[in-house]
Write an enzyme that holds these catalytic residues in place. Sequence first.
Site, PDB file in Angstrom:
ATOM      1  N   GLU A  29     -12.340 -15.950  26.329  1.00  0.00           N
ATOM      2  CA  GLU A  29     -11.058 -15.363  27.188  1.00  0.00           C
ATOM      3  C   GLU A  29     -12.101 -14.556  28.064  1.00  0.00           C
ATOM      4  O   GLU A  29     -12.150 -14.488  29.147  1.00  0.00           O
ATOM      5  CB  GLU A  29     -10.205 -14.714  26.294  1.00  0.00           C
ATOM      6  CG  GLU A  29      -9.214 -14.892  25.749  1.00  0.00           C
ATOM      7  CD  GLU A  29      -7.622 -15.695  26.817  1.00  0.00           C
ATOM      8  OE1 GLU A  29      -8.173 -15.766  27.530  1.00  0.00           O
ATOM      9  OE2 GLU A  29      -6.920 -16.082  26.024  1.00  0.00           O
ATOM     10  N   ARG A  70     -11.660 -15.890  31.954  1.00  0.00           N
ATOM     11  CA  ARG A  70     -11.037 -15.151  32.432  1.00  0.00           C
ATOM     12  C   ARG A  70     -12.031 -13.554  33.413  1.00  0.00           C
ATOM     13  O   ARG A  70     -11.485 -13.936  35.001  1.00  0.00           O
ATOM     14  CB  ARG A  70     -10.324 -13.950  32.019  1.00  0.00           C
ATOM     15  CG  ARG A  70      -8.894 -14.546  31.542  1.00  0.00           C
ATOM     16  CD  ARG A  70      -8.533 -13.446  30.861  1.00  0.00           C
ATOM     17  NE  ARG A  70      -7.126 -14.134  30.012  1.00  0.00           N
ATOM     18  CZ  ARG A  70      -5.808 -13.916  29.981  1.00  0.00           C
ATOM     19  NH1 ARG A  70      -5.529 -12.584  30.301  1.00  0.00           N
ATOM     20  NH2 ARG A  70      -4.943 -14.522  28.686  1.00  0.00           N
ATOM     21  N   ASP A 100      -6.028 -27.961  24.290  1.00  0.00           N
ATOM     22  CA  ASP A 100      -5.477 -27.851  25.685  1.00  0.00           C
ATOM     23  C   ASP A 100      -6.556 -27.922  26.844  1.00  0.00           C
ATOM     24  O   ASP A 100      -7.150 -29.066  27.197  1.00  0.00           O
ATOM     25  CB  ASP A 100      -4.369 -27.216  25.991  1.00  0.00           C
ATOM     26  CG  ASP A 100      -4.558 -25.797  26.232  1.00  0.00           C
ATOM     27  OD1 ASP A 100      -5.940 -25.667  25.584  1.00  0.00           O
ATOM     28  OD2 ASP A 100      -3.485 -25.153  25.963  1.00  0.00           O
ATOM     29  N   GLU A 124       1.491 -22.928  33.416  1.00  0.00           N
ATOM     30  CA  GLU A 124       1.371 -24.199  33.581  1.00  0.00           C
ATOM     31  C   GLU A 124       2.196 -25.741  33.999  1.00  0.00           C
ATOM     32  O   GLU A 124       1.816 -26.652  34.913  1.00  0.00           O
ATOM     33  CB  GLU A 124       1.297 -25.415  31.915  1.00  0.00           C
ATOM     34  CG  GLU A 124       0.131 -24.369  31.416  1.00  0.00           C
ATOM     35  CD  GLU A 124       0.136 -22.279  31.335  1.00  0.00           C
ATOM     36  OE1 GLU A 124      -0.636 -21.712  30.512  1.00  0.00           O
ATOM     37  OE2 GLU A 124       1.284 -21.819  31.125  1.00  0.00           O
TER      38      GLU A 124
END
Length: 388
Positions: free
Chosen positions: A13, A17, A146, A280
């Site tokens: 993360e 980010r 993913d 998404e």
Amino acid sequence: MHINKNAEVSVFEVNIRFIGGLLAAYYLSGQEVFKVKAVQLAEKLLPAFNTPTGIPWAMVNLKSGVGRNWGWASAGSSILAEFGTLHMEFVHLTYLTGNPAYYQKVMHIRKLLAKMDRPNGLYPNYLNPRTGRWGQHHTSVGGLGDSFYEYLLKAWLMSDKTDTEARKTYDDAIEAIERHLIRKSNGGLTFIGEWKNGHLERKMGHLTCFAGGMFALGADGSPDDKAGHYLQLGAEIAHTCHESYDRTVLKLGPEAFKFDSGLEAVAVRQNEKYYILRPEVIETYWYMWRFTHDPKYRQWGWEAVQAIDKYCRVSGGFSGVKDVYSSNPTYDDVQQSFFLAETLKYLYLLFSSDELLPLENWVFNTEAHPLPVLHLGNITLPGSETQR
């Protein structure tokens, strides 16, 4: 921005980010402060790679550098989508700093994965960083898997299509996914299921809806003249994900939806009926718009804008909702950071001209932070001799 805190952070993360965001801010503004902060933060993540295999821990303490994995992940495993979603940012860090460590760390992960056996050609979501063995054989193009696949394709695009190893790995992975995970429902909806313990679960997560855009983005450069096939597959996934929105009361999609016994593209369990401002589906609309200019993608995006504005806007910003099938939903009282980074950015781009951040020059990280294509030409990344 205090980065010497005695606190544990998610390596993944923080990378996608914070480091991704700072690098994009640097490239878009030219202001050095963003680059300096990105590098300071990245240095704090490097101790996470001190494992017997070089596969990083999921979490690292910013002050002590001590790493560990999530307690719930298969027998102390690291997660494919986490250690497999560092490549774009780390290559840029080496490019900007001349420090080969970042590039070497992510190339080591790629090489280790290339040597491993893959059940049915699929990558399991769990890998033990102590032993270098797979955890339970669960494969997903949604959460836990993913962005690993996304970053294989984007590594190739970001390298100005010179990183052919990344492209080949992507093509092989997608071929296995198509063979084993992609199915058509009785009602004619193409969906991507999840492989669990030797069987296919006919359920698709909102997170998996990004794959429509990925297939479209990867269509050009596909093996065996399959570009048209993958653009069509992207369109089918986009349609399925739009149906998951359209079949709710709020016209916002649930967290996960099934394809069983008559029920299609609908959430069954109460704990899968929430919408937390996820991007998404809109991300896929945007890629499909860029590649086809079919006006339905803007129409679908506008439906989402109106629903978000009507049901998610609150006095202090925007909130997720707990049940998209209820006409009187309760709020979860959280505005996720990806709502600003991704959901609103992809919506803005969907209604903007193709000249704004053209895909020939920019590759979006998995948090929608745009990074430039590196036209390295004859420049070799320091440490890239390890690639041979």
